[in-house]
Design a protein around this motif. Structure first.
Motif, short mmCIF file in Angstrom:
data_model
loop_
_atom_site.label_atom_id
_atom_site.label_comp_id
_atom_site.label_asym_id
_atom_site.label_seq_id
_atom_site.Cartn_x
_atom_site.Cartn_y
_atom_site.Cartn_z
N ILE A 176 49.61 3.83 -6.33
CA ILE A 176 48.30 4.12 -5.76
C ILE A 176 48.30 5.58 -5.31
CG2 ILE A 176 46.61 3.47 -4.01
CD1 ILE A 176 48.16 0.76 -3.81
N GLY A 177 47.33 6.33 -5.77
CA GLY A 177 47.27 7.74 -5.47
C GLY A 177 46.81 8.03 -4.06
N TRP A 190 55.03 -3.49 -6.37
CA TRP A 190 56.07 -3.99 -7.26
C TRP A 190 55.78 -5.45 -7.57
CZ3 TRP A 190 59.93 -0.52 -8.68
CH2 TRP A 190 60.01 0.65 -7.92
N LEU A 191 55.57 -5.77 -8.84
CA LEU A 191 55.24 -7.13 -9.27
C LEU A 191 56.40 -7.65 -10.12
CD1 LEU A 191 51.57 -6.37 -10.38
CD2 LEU A 191 52.37 -7.01 -8.11
N LYS A 238 60.60 9.26 -0.38
CA LYS A 238 60.45 7.85 -0.78
C LYS A 238 58.97 7.46 -0.78
CE LYS A 238 64.92 6.51 1.21
NZ LYS A 238 65.65 6.38 -0.06
N VAL A 239 58.60 6.63 -1.75
CA VAL A 239 57.23 6.13 -1.84
C VAL A 239 57.20 4.71 -1.26
CG1 VAL A 239 55.35 5.52 -3.41
CG2 VAL A 239 56.80 7.51 -3.90
N PRO A 240 56.51 4.50 -0.15
CA PRO A 240 56.46 3.15 0.43
C PRO A 240 55.76 2.18 -0.52
CG PRO A 240 54.85 4.58 1.48
CD PRO A 240 55.68 5.46 0.58
N GLY A 241 56.03 0.89 -0.33
CA GLY A 241 55.43 -0.09 -1.22
C GLY A 241 55.49 -1.50 -0.71
N LEU A 242 54.93 -2.39 -1.51
CA LEU A 242 54.96 -3.84 -1.29
C LEU A 242 55.50 -4.50 -2.54
CD1 LEU A 242 51.53 -4.86 0.33
CD2 LEU A 242 53.80 -5.42 1.21
N MET A 243 56.26 -5.58 -2.36
CA MET A 243 56.78 -6.33 -3.51
C MET A 243 56.23 -7.74 -3.49
SD MET A 243 60.74 -6.94 -4.73
CE MET A 243 60.98 -5.19 -5.07
N PHE A 244 55.76 -8.18 -4.66
CA PHE A 244 55.25 -9.53 -4.83
C PHE A 244 56.11 -10.26 -5.86
CE2 PHE A 244 51.55 -7.06 -3.49
CZ PHE A 244 51.06 -7.84 -2.45
N ARG A 301 67.26 1.15 -0.24
CA ARG A 301 66.27 2.15 -0.66
C ARG A 301 65.33 2.52 0.49
NH1 ARG A 301 66.71 5.66 -2.99
NH2 ARG A 301 64.50 5.85 -3.59
N GLY A 302 64.97 1.57 1.32
CA GLY A 302 64.14 1.89 2.48
C GLY A 302 62.71 2.23 2.17
N ASP A 303 62.18 1.74 1.03
CA ASP A 303 60.80 2.07 0.69
C ASP A 303 59.86 0.87 0.75
OD1 ASP A 303 61.92 0.88 -1.55
OD2 ASP A 303 61.43 2.50 -2.94
N VAL A 304 60.33 -0.31 0.36
CA VAL A 304 59.47 -1.49 0.33
C VAL A 304 59.25 -2.00 1.75
CG1 VAL A 304 59.33 -3.91 -0.39
CG2 VAL A 304 60.04 -2.16 -2.03
N LYS A 305 58.00 -2.08 2.16
CA LYS A 305 57.65 -2.50 3.52
C LYS A 305 57.58 -4.01 3.67
CE LYS A 305 54.99 1.56 4.92
NZ LYS A 305 55.62 1.73 6.24
#
Length: 397
Positions: A176-177, A190-191, A238-244, A301-305
């Motif tokens: 997402i920009g 992240w899917l 690092k680019v933060p993110g969500l994983m599903f 990695r410390g990026d996925v919230k």
């Protein structure tokens, strides 16, 4: 979640070499390491950007899980949530369909019923795969790869093609920009394909007594780590993110009980207090027989919230497990199992994620929207609908 089938299409050994992993795609693209997304999917993904006010909203639906005669309230719930929340992106996080589809046409109709709420509103969307998505395979002949072709035929779908050398179907990164800086990734979705069922045996030993479901393979964990590192290299941080993913990690269970082998109410109270858990747990978490190592990689990695799952339809809790939000979205599909008796449909809903840019980071808040709060019929019965007509592309695919 329940009802194991005897056959699993997942291989035990990882396929190919990790050297086959490629770079993530440019800003906003549905990332596949080898094959670019379809023009329609890639075009929709390129539009993903935080709003001018620095916000972005994601809706997670889970376990729509029905055949072509989808319970009409499943679609009604999705439409009401989308109209109320007006999200920028939606995911159906596994078990999109289930057994009962006897033909290829029926599979397409079952899919069409539950993706049209997003398509008709021009909301970018994607799916992950769950343990029930191939239940109709023996009758319909449509496997996950065939379903992916159907999904990618829709204008607003952003699922990536498969990545050579990585287990699973359509493991996808959607970036997402930033609202403020052109061509800068501000967040990543992240899917992951968490698979279906454990095999009948491994190394000559069966799985009697162990959980019957699948797990993320190490090549998927390595793919996440490598793509995460490449995002960091491109952006300079690092680019933060969500994983599903559909099937829970073992850490979901550890968090609730406040330990590995604990099971008393005092243990659960400790877990709830320590990890600030809110929400309901009405059934056991159902991970696979092995711990995938994904949570350890996320900590490194410390990026996925946050890591959010479904699979266990009547859980909706969320907590902070050592700095990472672990949680459930409740089952969305009225045609799938729910609570017992007259309360069968009390937990139906979708989870909302409100993201806000905060300098170089992104703040996240999450909540559940329930059918019970939207004036819907919660009668504990089945209310099948006629299939929604297929579009021209879906008729041809």
């Amino acid at each position: 979640m329940p009802d194991r089938l005897p056959i699993s299409r997942r291989t035990i050994l990882t396929a190919g070499a990790l050297g086959a992993l490629g770079t993530a795609l440019p800003l906003g693209a549905a990332a596949s390491a080898d094959v670019p997304a379809s023009p329609a999917g890639a075009g929709a993904a390129r539009g993903l950007r935080f709003r001018a006010d620095g916000t972005f909203k994601v809706v997670q639906f889970n376990d729509t899980q029905d055949d072509e005669l989808t319970d009409r309230r499943t679609v009604e719930l999705m439409e009401k949530v989308l109209d109320q929340e007006k999200p920028d992106f939606a995911v159906i996080n596994g078990d999109v369909i289930t057994g009962g589809c006897e033909t290829r046409l029926a599979v397409k109709q079952a899919i069409n019923n539950v993706v049209m709420p997003m398509e008709s509103r021009r909301i970018p969307w994607a799916v992950t795969y769950g343990n029930h998505d191939e239940d109709s395979l023996p009758q319909s002949g449509v496997d996950e790869a065939g379903m992916l072709k159907i999904y990618r035929s829709y204008e607003h779908n952003v699922n990536a093609e498969d990545t050579r050398g990585v287990t699973g179907t359509s493991n996808t990164i959607v970036t997402i920009g930033s609202s403020a800086k052109k061509n800068r990734e501000a967040f990543a979705l992240w899917l992951m394909d968490s698979g279906r069922y454990a095999p009948d045996a491994l190394a000559g030993q069966d799985f009697s007594g162990y959980p019957a479901w699948d797990w993320l393979r190490m090549d998927q964990v390595a793919w996440y780590r490598e793509q995460s590192q490449r995002l960091e290299q491109r952006r300079g941080r690092k680019v933060p993110g969500l994983m599903f993913l559909h099937i829970a990690l073992w850490e979901h269970r550890f968090m609730w009980w406040g330990g590995v082998d604990t099971r008393s109410e005092a243990d659960a109270a400790r877990g709830r207090a320590r990890h600030r858990i809110i929400g309901e747990r009405n059934e056991e978490e159902c991970p696979g027989p092995f711990n995938s190592g994904m949570f350890n990689a996320i900590l490194e990695r410390g990026d996925v919230k946050g890591v959010f799952v479904g699979h266990d339809h009547i859980n909706d809790y969320v907590g902070d497990y050592y700095g990472v939000q672990l949680g459930y979205a409740p089952g969305t599909g009225f045609g799938a199992y729910g609570l017992a008796g007259a309360e069968r449909n009390r937990m139906r809903g979708g989870r909302v994620f409100e993201l806000t840019e905060a300098g170089d980071d992104v703040a996240m808040a999450t909540r559940v929207v329930y059918a019970r709060d939207l004036g819907m019929d919660l009668t504990a019965n089945d209310q099948p609908m006629e299939p929604v007509p297929l579009g021209p592309r879906q008729q041809r695919v």
